[in-house]
Design an enzyme around this catalytic site. Sequence first.
Site, PDB file in Angstrom:
ATOM      1  N   HIS A   1      -3.805   4.484   4.424  1.00  0.00           N
ATOM      2  CA  HIS A   1      -4.972   3.582   4.465  1.00  0.00           C
ATOM      3  C   HIS A   1      -6.156   4.279   3.812  1.00  0.00           C
ATOM      4  CE1 HIS A   1      -8.228   1.080   5.922  1.00  0.00           C
ATOM      5  NE2 HIS A   1      -8.738   2.114   6.563  1.00  0.00           N
TER       6      HIS A   1
ATOM      7  N   ARG B   1       0.863  -1.184   0.000  1.00  0.00           N
ATOM      8  CA  ARG B   1       0.000   0.000   0.000  1.00  0.00           C
ATOM      9  C   ARG B   1       0.902   1.237   0.000  1.00  0.00           C
ATOM     10  NH1 ARG B   1      -2.528   0.859   5.468  1.00  0.00           N
ATOM     11  NH2 ARG B   1      -1.086   2.594   5.532  1.00  0.00           N
TER      12      ARG B   1
ATOM     13  N   TYR C   1       3.517   5.331  11.825  1.00  0.00           N
ATOM     14  CA  TYR C   1       3.784   3.931  12.153  1.00  0.00           C
ATOM     15  C   TYR C   1       4.697   3.195  11.178  1.00  0.00           C
ATOM     16  CZ  TYR C   1      -0.299   3.530   9.031  1.00  0.00           C
ATOM     17  OH  TYR C   1      -1.173   3.652   7.986  1.00  0.00           O
TER      18      TYR C   1
END
Lengths: 328, 359
Positions: B257, B253, B266
């Site tokens: 998100h 990805r 993160y």
Amino acid sequence: MSELTMVKAINAGLRKAMERDPKVILFGQDIGRLGGVFRVTDGLQKDFGEHRVMDAPLAESGIIGTAVGLAMRGYRPVLEIQFDGFVYPGFDQIVSQVAKFHRRMAGSIVMPITIRIPYGGGIGAVEHHSESPEAYFAHTAGLRVLTPADPQAAFLTIQQAIACNDPVIYFEPKRRYWDKGEVDESLAALDLSAVADPWRARVVHTGSDVTVACYGPMVRTCLEAAEASTDISLEVVDMQSISPLDLETLASSVERTSRLVVVHEASKSGGVGAEIAARISEKCFYSLEAPVIRVTGFDVPYPASRLEEYFLPDLDRVIEAAEQVMRY
Amino acid sequence: MAEDRVRAVQLLTPEGQRVSHPDYDITLSDSELRGLYRDMVVVRRIDTEATALQRQGELGLWAPCLGQEAAQVGSARAMAPNDFAFPTFREHGVTWCRGIAPLEILALFRGVTNGGWDPQVNKCGPYSIVIGAQVLHGVGYAMGIQFDGAEDVAVTYFGDGAMAQGDVNEAFVFAASFSAPVVFFCQNNQWAISQPRDRQSNVQIYERAAGFGFPGVQVDGNDILAVMAVTKVALERARTGNGPTLIEAYTYRMGAHTTSDDPTRYRLAGELETWRLRDPIERLKVYLARQGIADRSFFDQIEQEGEELAEHIRDGVRAMVPPRPESMFDDVYAEPHARIDEQRSEMLEYLSSFQDSVG
């Protein structure tokens, strides 16, 4: 006193609860390094470690079901469900296990589980991110249901929910997350049950003509309506505890005003407003000058976000309902 | 990450080198290869335009598919017209290939509808936002195909995060039990929002199929040729009555998100750089150019097509107006419902009271 958003107030409350009791553990998706999608748990993993603030795999039933076992082992789990519409995969564990375990074991086991759920609309979100499912849980015996309306209430009630030996579904009004308010953090040093009873409703605005019962995100809306309403004097009661309902506080207000409007975002049919209306009709029959009117979301799936302003009760609809009960 | 246990099928290296694999191969015409390139470029252009529109406040949210174009286009182009796709909210490449107009997708993220297309027309279900729910739907649809004696296949899409959901694991059990004609297409993009894949599972995703009793295969999800080859085999297997296959498309990805997410909290930037070198579009472009299958004028033409589509999307999104408020009562039930009619009337009466006071 410090001025905090509701997000920061809950964060501070969680911190106090974790400092007070080493058995308090936080479990949920993305709550660790990320601090939760709303940052409610921001910094807690860093300060309390990965064993007390744990990222869960992406499975709500797993989060809730394992919390039952953790509770049996003496832990006090505080769970985060990422959004209202994602709680349903865990619904079976909540209704059939969390709610009934204490009774099933004849009181020998407690389920001191707090399930935090950001709920409600008004943030322009996609489907499943704006729902108000509180009635499902209020209908389930064995669960308590709390929802704070402002940062001070959030700071205290999250700690009280965690300290409670019953399971508490803790609904956080997500569109009020960024509202700021004065929070007295020193209260946490006191015996919390002596500070304020979380299971009692609060009269947050006094008035004489119509009582408006509401909770969570609608409290601010109703306070704004009370301020804006010049001809009719509104008394706003923040129910705060949806289960159990504090009918005594509400009834004493209705006995003075003789009129009641109930406001919530959730759909009307079978909602919490129906329960409040029925109870007050029983308790205050001889005081009531008008039927109890509900201002709620409609009986439709939460609409696409560009229509949510028409779904959500607003100041105008609250005042219009007050005018309606005054006409009797 | 347990890179040593990655066993991804690959037919085109990140450098655009065609390699062979003992079990999988694919032969495509030059025009088919150019078509795959076009699909990926256009899908990426839709994706970047949508991200930009969200930043401008025209969309409420966007879930970027950046970096996953080969996994999505390769699998969707392997499907037959009557096969049925069950996408998640990130499958913009799949819906593109199924012929869903991009503006239909953008309407969803603008918040003027929660879906709306007829799944029977394009054989493509709605975007599923509840993680993993659609995987069971795919199995049920496949059971229906089987009961009908038809030769279609259901393809259900989901991500690495969904592998934890009860619904997905139950879907595996049901598919195995009925030997249903379904392909489980898992895009392992390495991150379930902030949770890395290795924190979700101790084994590679494809390995989990064995425990349910059907084959699992891992494919380089950024290699469109390998994705297509592997998907075609799984589809054929299902079509000929041999049951389900789990495909793990190993990808990344590249974006957040969703536009509400901040991945810098993160994950490390270096990881992104590593995956940038494995870009799915670039490697096909190099291959096409080296083989003389496409030249600069073709690449320019596709880019131009992307720009035109982007403009069409921009104008189309800005022109989208919210539906009538009372439309929220439409289609709640298929049969007449007195309380809905009552509430619709109440709303209309209430709204008209404002018009009176203004007029």
